[in-house]
Design a protein around this motif. Structure first.
Motif, PDB file in Angstrom:
ATOM      1  N   LYS A  79      -2.256  10.807   0.424  1.00  0.00           N
ATOM      2  CA  LYS A  79      -1.384   9.879   1.166  1.00  0.00           C
ATOM      3  C   LYS A  79      -0.889   8.832   0.195  1.00  0.00           C
ATOM      4  O   LYS A  79      -1.637   8.394  -0.691  1.00  0.00           O
ATOM      5  N   SER A  80       0.347   8.392   0.391  1.00  0.00           N
ATOM      6  CA  SER A  80       0.852   7.292  -0.430  1.00  0.00           C
ATOM      7  C   SER A  80       0.056   6.028  -0.098  1.00  0.00           C
ATOM      8  O   SER A  80      -0.334   5.816   1.045  1.00  0.00           O
ATOM      9  N   ASN A  81      -0.185   5.209  -1.119  1.00  0.00           N
ATOM     10  CA  ASN A  81      -1.039   4.039  -0.929  1.00  0.00           C
ATOM     11  C   ASN A  81      -0.411   2.861  -1.671  1.00  0.00           C
ATOM     12  O   ASN A  81       0.119   3.046  -2.772  1.00  0.00           O
ATOM     13  N   HIS A  82      -0.479   1.691  -1.120  1.00  0.00           N
ATOM     14  CA  HIS A  82       0.070   0.530  -1.833  1.00  0.00           C
ATOM     15  C   HIS A  82      -1.044  -0.396  -2.319  1.00  0.00           C
ATOM     16  O   HIS A  82      -0.832  -1.568  -2.558  1.00  0.00           O
ATOM     17  N   ARG A 107      -2.101   4.390  -6.461  1.00  0.00           N
ATOM     18  CA  ARG A 107      -0.885   4.751  -5.741  1.00  0.00           C
ATOM     19  C   ARG A 107      -1.105   5.844  -4.712  1.00  0.00           C
ATOM     20  O   ARG A 107      -0.375   5.964  -3.747  1.00  0.00           O
ATOM     21  N   LEU A 108      -2.122   6.675  -4.974  1.00  0.00           N
ATOM     22  CA  LEU A 108      -2.373   7.794  -4.067  1.00  0.00           C
ATOM     23  C   LEU A 108      -3.783   7.683  -3.501  1.00  0.00           C
ATOM     24  O   LEU A 108      -4.735   7.398  -4.235  1.00  0.00           O
TER      25      LEU A 108
END
Ligand SMILES: Nc1nc2c(ncn2[C@@H]2O[C@H](COP(=O)(O)OP(=O)(O)OP(=O)(O)O)[C@@H](O)[C@H]2O)c(=O)[nH]1
Ligand SMILES: C[C@H](OP(=O)(O)O)C(=O)O
Length: 225
Positions: free
Chosen positions: A209-212, A216-217
Motif C-alpha cells: 500500500k502507498s504510505n506517507h 513510502r510503501l
C-alpha cells in the motif's frame, strides 16, 4: 573471439536474504531467492556465452544445475569478493570479460543485458548502480579486482580509473532495484509484472500500500506467518 561469461553469486539458501526475516520465514526467503534466480538466469539466457552460478552451498548448486546452468563451488571460507575472485581466476582461461549480476535483481530485463553488452564494445568496464551505492551489474575484463560491499558502485569506478580502464555507467531504475528490505518487496509487487519473484510474493499473500510515513510503501501479509 572475445567471450563474455555471466557470473551470478549466490549465498547459502539458509542465509538467504536475512534482512527480510521480519516479513518472510526462512523457507519463504529461500523460495523467493529461487524465484529471483530463475528471473535473472532467464534474462541472461541466450545473450552471453556462458552462465555460471557460484556458491558454497550444494543445495544452491544442485537447484541451478536443473535449470541448465554451469556451477562453480567456492573453496574454503570466503566472502563475496573472495568467491568472485576465485571464479574470475578460473574462467579467465575461457573468456575475456566477466559480467557479474547478483541473484537479487528480478526486475532486470533482456534489453538491459543487450545494452550493457553493446556498451562493452566501446568501454572496458560497464557498471550499473544499485539503490544505496552498491553494484547491480558489472561487466569487466578478467583482470579487474572486484570490490563488492559498502558503496561498491563508487569503488568500482575508482578501480577502473586506477587501472586506466574506460568505464560507462548504466543508469536504469529497474536494474537498480535489488531486494534487501521489506520496502524492496513492495517495489517488486509494483513493478515486477511477469517475474517469478512477483508471482511468488503474490502466492504468499504479500500486500503493498502507498504510505506517507517514514517509508513510502507499507508491506503487509494477508495471512499471518
Ligand atoms: N557466492 C557467494 N555469494 C554471495 C555471498 N554473499 C552474498 N552473496 C550474493 O551476493 C549478492 C548480493 O548479496 P547482498 O545483497 O549483499 O546480501 P544477501 O546475502 O543476499 O542478503 P542479506 O542477508 O540480507 O545481507 C546476492 O546474490 C547474494 O546471494 C558469498 O559469500 N558467496
Ligand atoms: C554486495 C553489495 O550489495 P548491496 O548491499 O548493495 O545489496 C554491493 O552491491 O556491493
Amino acid at each position: 573471439m572475445e567471450k563474455t561469461f555471466a557470473v551470478i553469486p549466490v549465498s547459502k539458501f539458509t542465509d538467504a536474504k536475512t534482512r527480510l526475516s521480519p516479513k518472510l520465514t526462512p523457507l519463504e526467503r529461500e523460495n523467493l531467492l529461487k524465484s529471483m534466480l530463475k528471473d535473472v538466469i532467464g534474462v541472461l539466457s541466450g545473450l552471453v556465452d556462458n552462465i555460471i552460478v557460484i556458491s558454497s552451498d550444494d543445495d544452491v548448486l544442485n537447484f541451478v544445475k536443473k535449470l541448465g546452468v554451469e556451477t562453480f563451488k567456492e573453496k574454503g571460507v570466503t566472502d563475496l569478493n573472495g568467491a568472485l575472485t576465485q571464479a574470475i581466476q578460473h574462467y579467465s582461461n575461457f573468456c575475456s570479460n566477466i559480467f557479474i549480476v547478483p541473484s537479487d535483481v528480478p526486475l532486470i530485463k533482456k534489453n538491459h543485458v543487450k545494452d550493457i553488452l553493446n556498451r562493452s564494445q566501446e568501454f572496458d568496464v560497464v557498471i550499473a548502480p544499485s539503490k544505496g551505492g552498491g553494484t547491480n551489474a558489472l561487466l569487466c575484463p578478467t583482470s579487474f579486482c572486484v570490490k563488492f560491499g559498502d558503496y561498491s558502485f563508487f569503488e568500482h569506478i575508482d578501480e577502473a580509473k586506477l587501472r586506466g580502464l574506460s568505464h560507462s555507467i548504466y543508469d536504469s531504475f529497474y536494474l537498480s532495484m535489488d531486494v534487501n528490505t521489506a520496502e524492496d518487496l513492495g517495489e517488486i509487487m509494483l513493478h515486477g509484472k511477469g517475474t517469478e519473484a512477483k508471482d511468488y510474493l503474490k502466492k504468499v499473500q504479500l500486500k503493498v500500500k502507498s504510505n506517507h510515513g517514514s517509508e513510502r510503501l507499507d508491506v503487509s501479509r494477508e495471512a499471518t506467518i
